[in-house]
Scaffold this motif. Structure first.
Motif: not given
Length: 186
Positions: A99-118
């Protein structure tokens, strides 16, 4: 009706290309062709079409057209993405209950509508959706884990292929056991 036997070809119009490439393909089933796509020097949309041999009855012939969504009845779209980097998490630790909201900082992310984290922790793997905030930030909510420890984080822009996508060691989120609350009866 899909071509289900005989030799097939797949045409691919790569991003920014003026002419399609012709690739060999194979059928995994009577409705599912498969091929290995080449790497692309450019990010963007590729148009893919199945081409059947003209002599086969009921064969499918299609050719990709730029901006067509795939051309003829057998077309599909494939997206090539530029390299992205996931460099830092905030926060980098939280409770086992998730339940913790985590922010991932980086570069080059694009909106795809299918982003996920493993998240991988002691052989257990969990996939959660992530929200695109900007080309430099993604957000996700941590799932529950049963044991404390360091969960390795990988990002996927297409919901299927995860990437560590950083320069240094993998990003990790530290799952911590909740502190025990002591009670005293008087």
């Amino acid at each position: 009706r899909a071509v289900s036997r005989g030799e097939i070809s797949v045409t691919v119009l790569l991003p920014r290309a003026s002419r399609p490439l012709v690739l060999n393909g194979a059928f995994v089933s009577d409705r599912k062709p498969s091929c290995v796509l080449p790497t692309s020097p450019h990010a963007g949309r590729a148009e893919i079409a199945l081409v059947g041999a003209a002599r086969e009855p009921g064969s499918l012939t299609a050719s990709p057209r730029k901006g067509s969504g795939g051309g003829g009845g057998g077309g599909a779209t494939f997206w090539y993405f530029g390299a992205f980097r996931a460099e830092r998490l905030k926060p980098a630790a939280g409770p086992l209950r998730g339940g913790t909201t985590v922010r991932i900082f980086g570069s080059g992310f694009v909106q795809t509508g299918e982003i996920s984290v493993c998240l991988r922790l002691r052989g257990v793997e969990q996939h959660v959706p992530a929200a695109f905030i900007s080309d430099a930030e993604l957000r996700f909510m941590t799932p529950d884990f049963s044991e404390p420890g360091e969960a390795q984080i990988e990002v996927s822009l297409n919901g299927q292929h995860q990437h560590h996508a950083g320069r240094g060691p993998p990003l990790c989120f530290q799952y911590m056991a909740s502190p025990l609350l002591g009670c005293a009866l008087m």
